[in-house]
Design an enzyme around this catalytic site. Structure first.
Site, PDB file in Angstrom:
ATOM      1  N   SER A 143      37.429  29.857  33.178  1.00 42.02           N
ATOM      2  CA  SER A 143      37.331  31.002  32.263  1.00 42.02           C
ATOM      3  C   SER A 143      36.714  30.546  30.953  1.00 42.02           C
ATOM      4  O   SER A 143      36.929  29.404  30.509  1.00 42.02           O
ATOM      5  CB  SER A 143      38.729  31.556  31.987  1.00 42.02           C
ATOM      6  OG  SER A 143      38.689  32.465  30.916  1.00 42.02           O
ATOM      7  N   TYR A 158      47.460  30.160  29.256  1.00 41.46           N
ATOM      8  CA  TYR A 158      46.325  30.406  30.151  1.00 41.46           C
ATOM      9  C   TYR A 158      45.072  29.680  29.651  1.00 41.46           C
ATOM     10  O   TYR A 158      44.420  28.960  30.418  1.00 41.46           O
ATOM     11  CB  TYR A 158      46.066  31.917  30.227  1.00 41.46           C
ATOM     12  CG  TYR A 158      44.883  32.296  31.087  1.00 41.46           C
ATOM     13  CD1 TYR A 158      44.976  32.278  32.471  1.00 41.46           C
ATOM     14  CD2 TYR A 158      43.661  32.671  30.513  1.00 41.46           C
ATOM     15  CE1 TYR A 158      43.897  32.638  33.263  1.00 41.46           C
ATOM     16  CE2 TYR A 158      42.582  33.029  31.295  1.00 41.46           C
ATOM     17  CZ  TYR A 158      42.704  33.007  32.675  1.00 41.46           C
ATOM     18  OH  TYR A 158      41.637  33.353  33.460  1.00 41.46           O
TER      19      TYR A 158
HETATM   20  N1  LIG Z   1      39.487  38.956  35.774  1.00 36.58           N
HETATM   21  C1  LIG Z   1      38.909  38.292  34.787  1.00 36.58           C
HETATM   22  O1  LIG Z   1      38.365  38.887  33.829  1.00 36.58           O
HETATM   23  C2  LIG Z   1      38.880  36.784  34.794  1.00 36.58           C
HETATM   24  C3  LIG Z   1      38.225  36.146  33.724  1.00 36.58           C
HETATM   25  C4  LIG Z   1      38.171  34.758  33.718  1.00 36.58           C
HETATM   26  C5  LIG Z   1      38.722  34.040  34.762  1.00 36.58           C
HETATM   27  N2  LIG Z   1      39.345  34.681  35.791  1.00 36.58           N
HETATM   28  C6  LIG Z   1      39.896  33.850  36.865  1.00 36.58           C
HETATM   29  O2  LIG Z   1      39.485  34.344  38.117  1.00 36.58           O
HETATM   30  C7  LIG Z   1      40.474  34.037  39.109  1.00 36.58           C
HETATM   31  C8  LIG Z   1      40.852  35.315  39.865  1.00 36.58           C
HETATM   32  O3  LIG Z   1      41.324  36.247  38.897  1.00 36.58           O
HETATM   33  P1  LIG Z   1      41.515  37.805  39.191  1.00 36.58           P
HETATM   34  O4  LIG Z   1      41.000  38.516  38.006  1.00 36.58           O
HETATM   35  O5  LIG Z   1      41.018  38.133  40.535  1.00 36.58           O
HETATM   36  O6  LIG Z   1      43.116  37.881  39.127  1.00 36.58           O
HETATM   37  P2  LIG Z   1      44.159  38.803  39.904  1.00 36.58           P
HETATM   38  O7  LIG Z   1      43.547  40.088  40.271  1.00 36.58           O
HETATM   39  O8  LIG Z   1      45.385  38.771  39.057  1.00 36.58           O
HETATM   40  O9  LIG Z   1      44.410  37.974  41.267  1.00 36.58           O
HETATM   41  C9  LIG Z   1      44.985  36.690  41.188  1.00 36.58           C
HETATM   42  C10 LIG Z   1      45.061  36.102  42.583  1.00 36.58           C
HETATM   43  O10 LIG Z   1      45.653  34.799  42.478  1.00 36.58           O
HETATM   44  C11 LIG Z   1      46.764  34.756  43.382  1.00 36.58           C
HETATM   45  N3  LIG Z   1      47.809  33.838  42.935  1.00 36.58           N
HETATM   46  C12 LIG Z   1      48.534  33.858  41.809  1.00 36.58           C
HETATM   47  N4  LIG Z   1      49.423  32.852  41.808  1.00 36.58           N
HETATM   48  C13 LIG Z   1      49.267  32.187  42.979  1.00 36.58           C
HETATM   49  C14 LIG Z   1      49.893  31.067  43.568  1.00 36.58           C
HETATM   50  N5  LIG Z   1      50.896  30.407  42.983  1.00 36.58           N
HETATM   51  N6  LIG Z   1      49.451  30.651  44.782  1.00 36.58           N
HETATM   52  C15 LIG Z   1      48.452  31.310  45.411  1.00 36.58           C
HETATM   53  N7  LIG Z   1      47.836  32.398  44.925  1.00 36.58           N
HETATM   54  C16 LIG Z   1      48.237  32.821  43.705  1.00 36.58           C
HETATM   55  C17 LIG Z   1      47.279  36.188  43.415  1.00 36.58           C
HETATM   56  O11 LIG Z   1      48.138  36.360  44.540  1.00 36.58           O
HETATM   57  P3  LIG Z   1      49.398  37.393  44.494  1.00 36.58           P
HETATM   58  O12 LIG Z   1      48.829  38.748  44.847  1.00 36.58           O
HETATM   59  O13 LIG Z   1      50.335  36.854  45.490  1.00 36.58           O
HETATM   60  O14 LIG Z   1      49.936  37.378  43.086  1.00 36.58           O
HETATM   61  C18 LIG Z   1      45.956  36.930  43.523  1.00 36.58           C
HETATM   62  O15 LIG Z   1      45.444  36.855  44.828  1.00 36.58           O
HETATM   63  C19 LIG Z   1      41.645  33.401  38.353  1.00 36.58           C
HETATM   64  O16 LIG Z   1      41.561  32.006  38.447  1.00 36.58           O
HETATM   65  C20 LIG Z   1      41.411  33.838  36.922  1.00 36.58           C
HETATM   66  O17 LIG Z   1      41.987  32.972  35.983  1.00 36.58           O
HETATM   67  C21 LIG Z   1      39.444  36.039  35.829  1.00 36.58           C
END
Ligand SMILES: NC(=O)c1ccc[n+]([C@@H]2O[C@H](COP(=O)([O-])OP(=O)(O)OC[C@H]3O[C@@H](n4cnc5c(N)ncnc54)[C@H](OP(=O)(O)O)[C@@H]3O)[C@@H](O)[C@H]2O)c1
Length: 236
Positions: A143, A158
């Protein structure tokens, strides 16, 4: 046929990465903490003609990582995407993500466990599969909040976790250079997911398409660099 292994593939960016990988003709090991509840992923698997295998994986649990690795045995993995992540739920009195002055120690440790140690331990557990692919690649979804150029003080657990995973995967890139396994450290942009919220600027489709394009062009020369889904080199 290219084989992907994608963590946190039941929703958000991970689910869309799995969808687009399948649409491109690839095979996907798609992980979820609770496969029985991963209905969107189950639907993708049902429509994929056996090209999606759903695997239970909690990246914060050693036993779960070992069981997931045992599940794929010595099958080659061409692309491992460490996508699973958490932002932490605790809010300050002002309703913002916690800062250095008010965050809780337990939450800090659990965010670090999922976002930093998790990707490393999953990668180590699947190294022989990456080696077996002869051209395997590793990606971690980081990120911009992990960059020193980011000036916000909120969500400190985070943002610190993303700074740490950047450093960890830059070091991993050096170690894996001998095995010619490149490492992509990628920011997905600000994406409309449960984590990114409704005001984010990108759809999951736009972000995932960019991430897959950047992973595809990751070679040893780009290994260990911090880049965006759109191909820009980012400031650490
Ligand atoms: N969205 C953004 O704007 C953004 C920006 C920068 C970086 N990111 C990064 O992109 C990645 C995906 O984010 P997202 O936006 O798709 O988030 P999200 O919609 O909150 O989804 C998070 C995913 O991670 C899984 N997860 C959480 N804890 C876990 C664990 N202990 N073991 C295995 N799986 C786990 C969740 O599973 P559950 O359903 O079981 O909770 C879900 O599948 C992350 O690394 C995040 O930091 C996102």
């Amino acid at each position: 046929m290219t084989t992907f292994f994608i963590t946190g593939a039941n929703r958000g960016i991970g689910l869309e990465l799995a969808r687009q990988a399948v649409a491109s003709g690839a095979r996907v090991f798609a992980t979820a903490r609770q496969p029985a509840q991963a209905t969107a992923l189950q639907a993708l698997a049902e429509g994929s003609g056996d090209r999606v295998r759903i695997i239970e994986l909690d990246v914060a649990n050693d036993g779960s990582i070992a069981r997931a690795a045992a599940h794929v045995r010595d099958e080659p993995i061409d692309v491992l995407i460490n996508n699973a992540g958490v932002i932490g739920q605790a809010k300050s009195a002002a309703g913002q993500g916690r800062t250095a002055l008010d965050m809780e120690a337990d939450e800090f440790l659990s965010v670090m466990r999922v976002n930093v140690l998790g990707p490393l331990l999953v990668t180590r557990a699947l190294l022989r599969n990456l080696r077996a692919a002869h051209g395997g690649k590793v990606a971690v979804i980081s990120s911009m909040m992990g960059s020193f150029a980011y000036t916000g003080a909120e969500h400190i657990a985070y943002s610190t976790s993303k700074t740490a995973v950047n450093r960890l995967f830059a070091a991993l890139a050096l170690e894996l250079a001998g095995a010619r396994i490149p490492v992509a450290i990628l920011s997905p942009g600000w994406v409309r997911t449960d984590m990114g919220g409704p005001n984010a600027t990108l759809t999951v489709e736009e972000s995932a398409a960019g991430l897959l394009r950047e992973i595809a062009r990751t070679d040893m020369a780009l290994s260990g660099a911090f880049r965006s889904y759109a191909g820009a080199t980012l400031t650490w």
